[in-house]
Scaffold this motif. Structure first.
Motif: not given
Length: 879
Positions: A471-475, A477-483, A504-511, A771-776
């Motif tokens: 569920i985390s990617p869908a969750l 999408m509204p929560v992270v931008p609000a934070l 922009r990339n909820p899958r990556r953010t959630a993972t 790792n994620t930030l560096a690749l991002n």
């Protein structure tokens, strides 16, 4: 068919085969060069593998090292012991007369006492701490031909008389003891002072072992009641084998238990192996948590790598590479990462095992060490697991690479962000609801066994965690931008931009966040259960202990109080009365050695004096009887054994058979109390010389509860009692609040160990964010260049990347706290029948983890933000 046609067909097949082979080699070369060309990217991924495999390898190495060390100790002790003789029936003890008969046996060369007495040793009024290693007084019952460990004098002479002793050289060196010094030895019966007249070496002096050897006749007089429950060691005459000696002794003494020294070593080795297996499982559990967190990072990394290399894969497809070859190329990279990471993890495991040993040695555990032990399982298993986890984590991205079409993949950008989330979210909701249903079932099944309810909750917890991951990617999408808007508000436009980027990339953010979520959830759940246990323990002690003071032995060692403490307390001016709680090797209802029996532990608790006055058990009303022989049981114990008040219940001496029957006087409902409380009157017929229970070694005093007569203030009374018991050194005089604190400190120590282990998974999560930030940053090179081109300063770019990292970290922490607190709350409710009925929230820990996660985000962003800020506008646009 004409020959020329057949030739052309064969040649075509051969050319096709060569083409496929050349393509495969080319793809493998590309994979290999991709790894070399992106060292930083794959180094971060490798570290995730290293940490997990290091714990697996280190746990095996540590337990193997301990096993080998303990085996060496037993072999040294029993190398010169041909036969061990001990009592079968406690009512027929081994006496000095038995020793004389053993010495007269024609097959016996020599006899030695197999005895030692646990004692706390002090110098100048200060305890010589050995940690977990033995601290004993033993008879110097040795000569050149004597069985047992060899003793060699290195300084001074052997002790003679009641006031002399000698000490092993390792302990003498560690504690600064020299010939001529005076030591005090405190045992459960009394205390004695000895002058050190000699220092000796021995084969079993390992870890922090401390052994005071005294003259055998003095040992018999002070530390035995004329009998020898530990028996004797025998050495065989020349030409007589241990088995022959065993048969000879067993024939002469059919009532005794006779075994060979080799069989004792074998049994002791087996018991140590079983004991160390728990440590191994404990370490492996955290290794698997670390690898699970690492798997998210590896999968995330390979997903991003595949997305960034779409043009490269498209070019390879257009040049003739097949789907299988592209998939294989990514898997090949995963294998390289897995092999290198696992090999480095094994090397790190060597250091880890030595580090664990060094820390435990510094903490005073006194463990023996035989050096690092490299076994096949400590090398092969971590290597196989590390490679498998890496390949499995990379499998989905590898298949995605294989499905690329040449034309479709020529588009730039990250196509993974466009993947639909609908099916994944629906599946996650279903799995999460199933987990919640299991947790609710565990909560509502009040009549079910606590163990079964805990298992159901464990399954529910696993489903909730898996469902949350889906569920985390869908969750997010509204929560992270609000934070992001809240966190970025003080930073103006840069904060708004960071908030937009995180969506922009909820899958990556959630993972990326979920790696941190898992670690935080476990810490929160354990922290909540621990805080509740502490609260229940302190509350129980505050509610039930009604005495003014508690005199107790060292809480971290389980060492009992000497019997002289009771008299010293009673004779203290200002003391009106006292009562005692002790421990005895007794099981009630059924013998302890029956495998499927529920029992209260190695020792059951007994009491003497008016314990009802000291321990207010309201459910018993009139208090605890002292004159009528009998015992009291907790409600859970009585229910499990199907006892009723008035029943006559069989009482057993642990490991030695039934002693008699005792009446159940009452059942108490107070939680977190001993399962059994036996009064002294019930034990009196079975205690003493020639009886199943030895007053010297079996009846151990654990606490003395003190009531003042009101003539002095509590603080003054505490000082008086403390002065009275000062000669015994091991006796601590505590108020009720202080005693509650010492009891609950054990929970703090356990939680500290658990959290230290779980910190490993959080460390892996930090690497995931890096790792994620560096690749991002690599992926968004053009975008960052454009921002630089329109006037964004380097500092603003750094702040933007840092804010994105903080958003991800806090989102992961909040999700982890929510999961951990929810599961911890249900687990506490499941344990309500065990006394954990009042939930305690560790607010400081929970808030600290959220704040700490924000700091983790800042630290994780340092290097990627610096890399992003260095991006040149022209270079990025040219790309």
């Amino acid at each position: 068919m004409p020959n020329s046609t057949r030739v052309h067909k064969h040649r075509g097949s051969a050319d096709a085969g060569k083409s496929r082979s050349s393509h495969t080699r080319a793809v493998a070369k590309v994979s290999y060069r991709s790894v070399l060309a992106n060292k930083i990217r794959f180094t971060l991924t490798i570290i995730a593998v290293v940490l997990g495999t290091a714990f697996i390898s280190g746990s095996f190495m540590f337990t193997d090292m301990m096993q080998k060390s303990f085996n060496g100790v037993f072999e040294n002790v029993y190398s010169a012991v041909d036969v061990d003789v001990s009592q079968k029936d406690p009512t027929k003890p081994i006496t000095e007369e038995t020793r004389k008969k053993l010495e007269s046996n024609q097959d016996v060369k020599s006899v030695a006492m197999a005895s030692e007495t646990t004692a706390v040793v002090a110098k100048d009024g200060k305890q010589l701490s050995t940690g977990g290693a033995p601290s004993v007084v033993l008879p110097n019952d040795t000569d050149e031909d004597a069985p047992g460990p060899s003793i060699t004098m290195v300084d001074g002479r052997a002790p003679k008389g009641a006031k002399e002793t000698m000490i092993n050289s390792d302990a003498a060196e560690k504690h600064g003891v020299h010939v001529g010094d005076t030591l005090k030895a405190i045992d459960i019966r009394n205390s004695h002072e000895y002058k050190v007249v000699g220092i000796y070496n021995t084969d079993f002096s390992v870890g922090g072992y401390l052994g005071l050897a005294i003259e055998p006749s003095v040992y018999i007089e002070r530390y035995t009641d004329g009998t020898f429950p530990d028996g004797f060691w025998l050495a065989a005459r020349d030409g007589v084998t241990p088995d022959q000696l065993k048969d000879s002794i067993q024939k002469q003494f059919p009532e005794l238990k006779v075994v060979t020294g080799d069989s004792i070593v074998e049994q002791a080795t087996k018991e140590v192996k079983e004991g160390l297996s728990f440590v191994n499982y404990f370490l492996l559990a955290f290794a698997l948590v670390s690898l699970l967190v690492g798997a998210f990072i590896i999968a995330n990394t390979f997903s991003m790598v595949v997305a960034q290399r779409m043009r490269e894969f498209a070019l390879l497809r257009s040049l003739g590479a097949s789907r299988i070859q592209l998939t294989t190329s990514v898997v090949f990279e995963a294998v390289l990462v897995g092999v290198v990471g696992s090999l480095l993890g094994i090397l790190a495991g060597m250091g880890l095992s030595k580090g664990i040993f060094a820390l435990m040695d510094m903490a005073g555990f006194g463990l023996p060490s035989s050096g690092l032990s490299l076994t096949p399982q400590a090398i092969i298993l971590p290597l196989v697991i590390g490679v498998l986890i890496t390949v499995i984590s990379a499998w989905a991205p590898a298949r995605r690479a294989g499905r690329v079409h040449p034309v479709e993949a020529m588009r730039s950008g990250d196509v993974s962000s466009a993947s639909p989330l609908k099916l994944r979210t629906i599946a996650g909701l279903i799995v999460s609801l199933a987990g919640v249903a299991a947790a609710v079932a565990a909560l509502l099944l009040n009549d079910a066994d606590t163990k079964n309810r805990a298992v159901i909750l464990g399954v529910g917890a696993l489903l909730v965690i898996v469902g949350t991951f889906l569920i985390s990617p869908a969750l997010s999408m509204p929560v992270v931008p609000a934070l992001g808007r809240v966190i970025g508000a003080p930073f103006g436009a840069v904060g708004k931009l960071a908030s937009t980027n995180s969506r922009r990339n909820p899958r990556r953010t959630a993972t990326t966040a979920f790696a941190l979520t898992l670690g935080v959830a476990l810490v929160a759940a354990f922290g909540m259960v621990g805080a509740t246990m502490k609260g229940a323990m302190e509350g129980m002690i505050g509610d039930t202990i009604k005495s003014d003071l508690v005199v107790s032995g060292p809480q971290n060692q389980g060492f009992p109080l000497p019997k002289g403490v009771e008299k010293a307390v009673e004779e203290t001016e200002g003391v009106e009365s006292s009562s005692t709680v002790g421990a005895a090797p007794i099981s009630m209802g059924k013998p302890m050695d029956e495998g499927n029996v529920t029992y209260s532990g190695m020792y059951a608790f007994y009491y003497k004096g008016d314990l009802g006055k000291s321990m207010g058990l309201k459910s018993l009303g009139e208090g605890l009887k002292t004159d009528e022989p009998g015992f009291y049981a907790s409600e859970n114990k009585a229910k499990s054994m199907k006892w009723n008040v008035g029943d006559m219940v069989p009482m057993y001496r642990v490991g030695q058979g039934k002693m008699g029957e005792v009446k159940l006087l009452g059942i108490y409902t107070e939680p977190i109390q001993p399962q059994i409380l036996i009064n002294e009157a019930a034990l009196a017929p079975y205690s003493g010389k020639g009886k199943p229970l030895s007053e010297v070694g079996d009846l151990r005093i654990m606490q003395v509860f003190v009531h003042g007569d009101g003539s002095v203030r509590d603080k003054e009374l505490q000082e008086r009692v403390r002065k009275s018991v000062e000669p015994f050194i091991v006796a601590d005089v505590l108020t009720t609040a202080e005693y509650a604190g010492t009891v609950s400190s054990g929970i703090d120590q356990l939680l500290m160990i658990l959290n230290a282990m779980l910190a490993l998974s959080i460390l892996v999560a930090i690497l995931g964010i890096i790792n994620t930030l560096a690749l991002n940053v690599i992926e968004r090179k053009q975008e960052i260049g454009m921002l630089r081109a329109v006037g964004t300063f380097r500092g603003q770019v750094r702040r933007m990347i840092t804010l994105e990292a903080v958003q991800i970290a806090i989102y992961g922490a909040l999700l982890g706290v929510l999961i951990g607190v929810s599961l911890g709350w249900v687990f506490v409710k499941v344990l309500a029948s065990e006394g954990l009925d009042s939930v305690v929230f560790p607010w400081l820990l929970l808030v600290g983890m959220v704040v700490g996660s924000g700091i983790v985000g800042v630290l994780a962003a340092i290097w990627p933000a610096h890399k992003a800020a260095k991006t040149s506008p022209l270079e990025a646009i040219a790309d």
